[in-house]
Scaffold this motif. Structure first.
Motif, short mmCIF file in Angstrom:
data_model
loop_
_atom_site.label_atom_id
_atom_site.label_comp_id
_atom_site.label_asym_id
_atom_site.label_seq_id
_atom_site.Cartn_x
_atom_site.Cartn_y
_atom_site.Cartn_z
N GLY A 122 6.49 -34.31 -15.14
CA GLY A 122 7.14 -33.90 -13.90
C GLY A 122 6.58 -34.75 -12.79
O GLY A 122 6.55 -36.00 -12.62
N LEU A 123 6.32 -34.17 -11.72
CA LEU A 123 5.72 -34.75 -10.28
C LEU A 123 4.63 -35.60 -10.66
O LEU A 123 4.11 -36.52 -9.95
CB LEU A 123 5.59 -33.58 -9.50
N GLN A 181 10.39 -27.41 -9.31
CA GLN A 181 10.28 -28.43 -10.18
C GLN A 181 10.20 -27.71 -11.80
O GLN A 181 10.71 -28.21 -12.71
CB GLN A 181 8.53 -28.74 -10.19
N GLY A 210 10.72 -29.53 -2.65
CA GLY A 210 11.06 -28.60 -3.70
C GLY A 210 12.68 -27.98 -3.54
O GLY A 210 13.03 -27.78 -4.85
N GLU A 270 12.40 -37.15 -11.46
CA GLU A 270 11.95 -36.53 -10.15
C GLU A 270 11.69 -37.63 -9.22
O GLU A 270 11.55 -37.41 -7.97
CB GLU A 270 10.71 -35.77 -10.34
N LEU A 290 8.14 -25.66 -3.94
CA LEU A 290 8.13 -26.92 -4.84
C LEU A 290 7.87 -26.40 -6.27
O LEU A 290 8.49 -27.24 -7.22
CB LEU A 290 7.01 -27.49 -4.25
N SER A 330 18.99 -30.55 -9.00
CA SER A 330 19.17 -30.53 -10.60
C SER A 330 20.20 -29.61 -10.90
O SER A 330 21.07 -30.02 -11.73
CB SER A 330 17.95 -29.79 -11.18
N GLU A 361 16.81 -30.64 -17.11
CA GLU A 361 16.68 -32.11 -17.04
C GLU A 361 17.23 -32.62 -18.08
O GLU A 361 18.10 -33.98 -18.16
CB GLU A 361 15.26 -32.58 -16.98
N LEU A 378 14.50 -30.85 -5.33
CA LEU A 378 14.48 -30.61 -6.65
C LEU A 378 15.25 -29.48 -7.30
O LEU A 378 15.92 -29.77 -8.38
CB LEU A 378 12.80 -30.49 -7.27
N PHE A 422 13.95 -27.66 -12.46
CA PHE A 422 14.13 -29.01 -12.70
C PHE A 422 13.92 -29.44 -14.04
O PHE A 422 14.97 -30.23 -14.75
CB PHE A 422 13.58 -30.16 -11.64
N ARG A 423 12.93 -29.09 -14.70
CA ARG A 423 12.40 -29.47 -16.16
C ARG A 423 13.31 -28.83 -17.01
O ARG A 423 13.59 -29.29 -18.18
CB ARG A 423 11.00 -28.93 -16.18
#
Length: 290
Positions: free
Chosen positions: A21-22, A276, A175, A122, A272, A182, A283, A178, A279-280
């Motif tokens: 990730g980040l 994340q 945040g 990201e 944030l 996504s 993804e 993301l 997003f994961r």
């Protein structure tokens, strides 16, 4: 051949979509730097005014709101140094709006690259946020020069407050970028929803008016929620750092501003982390849905 394949040393390889990730963005800072430089260089390529366009929007907004609110509604007389108050709030909201809007579209705009190679996705929302920060810096420099001419003498605490407000906005925008970026890959309605949020953001924070006016209308419990809004806290911190020192004691910051600023930072960090997480989860479908 089958036997040699099963014994290949795969140490150091990472299965696509299984990055950190980040953390990977930090590890690949050179890629982030390339993306930011590319976006900054091509942003105004072929434009006659070039970088001057970074000032056109905030200056136009300032003039419209100043005439409508400062002159017609006479806020220029009730709020000391209202032009400084107005402009300091506008550039902070514009930073949030640009970072959030561009970050939401960043994955779709880079669809061709995402479908060809694997790299930390990201990178795209983060680079959009940093590009917005690059465009923000000249505006805050202009604000600082104007404040110096009207007697700006901030304390160390007020300068630190400005930095805290800036961190709040960057973390919050990253945040949300993301999260909505996504979702926008599969559902393009997300970017339309973001436009509504950006539209409301200017009026839902004390950019054009003072927090004291809101306190006269909202009940106490709702006022607490209003002040916990990260955007509200960030704007007020910028007011405290730039506008307040130019008022010769005539201006006043909301009570407990530092406390609300710290809570706003925690809320932004939580957003944030949630962005994340989402997003994961989404993804894996990026290449397919793009």
């Amino acid at each position: 051949m089958t036997q040699s394949t099963s014994t290949d040393d795969l140490t150091g390889f990472v299965r696509p979509g299984q990055g950190a990730g980040l953390v990977d963005v930090v590890r690949r800072r050179y890629l982030l730097n390339l993306l930011v430089r590319k976006e900054v260089q091509v942003r105004y390529r072929g434009s006659v005014l070039g970088w001057l366009w970074s000032y056109v929007k905030p200056v136009t907004q300032f003039l419209v709101f100043f005439v409508a609110l400062g002159v017609f509604l006479q806020l220029n007389g009730s709020i000391p140094n209202y032009p400084v108050y107005l402009f300091s709030g506008l550039i902070m909201v514009n930073l949030f709006s640009e970072a959030f809007s561009n970050g939401t579209r960043s994955l779709v705009d880079n669809a061709a690259l995402i479908k060809k190679i694997y790299l930390p996705r990201e990178l795209f929302p983060v680079s959009s946020t940093l590009v917005a920060l690059v465009n923000f810096l000249p505006q805050v420099l202009v604000l600082g020069v104007v404040c110096i001419f009207v007697g700006w003498s901030p304390s160390i605490v007020q300068i630190l407050g400005v930095l805290l407000g800036l961190v709040i906005i960057i973390v919050l925008a990253m945040g949300l970028s993301l999260l909505f970026g996504s979702v926008n890959v599969s559902f393009r309605d997300a970017q339309n929803f973001v436009e509504l949020i950006v539209l409301v953001a200017t009026w839902a924070s004390p950019v054009l008016y003072q927090t004291a006016l809101v306190a006269q209308v909202l009940p106490e419990w709702l006022m607490v929620i209003y002040q916990l809004n990260p955007l509200t806290a960030a704007v007020e911190l910028l007011h405290a750092g730039f506008w307040l020192p130019t008022t010769n004691g005539a201006g006043q910051s909301p009570d407990g501003l530092l406390m609300y600023g710290l809570f706003a930072l925690l809320i932004s960090l939580a957003i944030l982390a949630f962005g994340q997480f989402v997003f994961r989860k989404l993804e894996r479908r990026f290449a397919q849905d793009l």
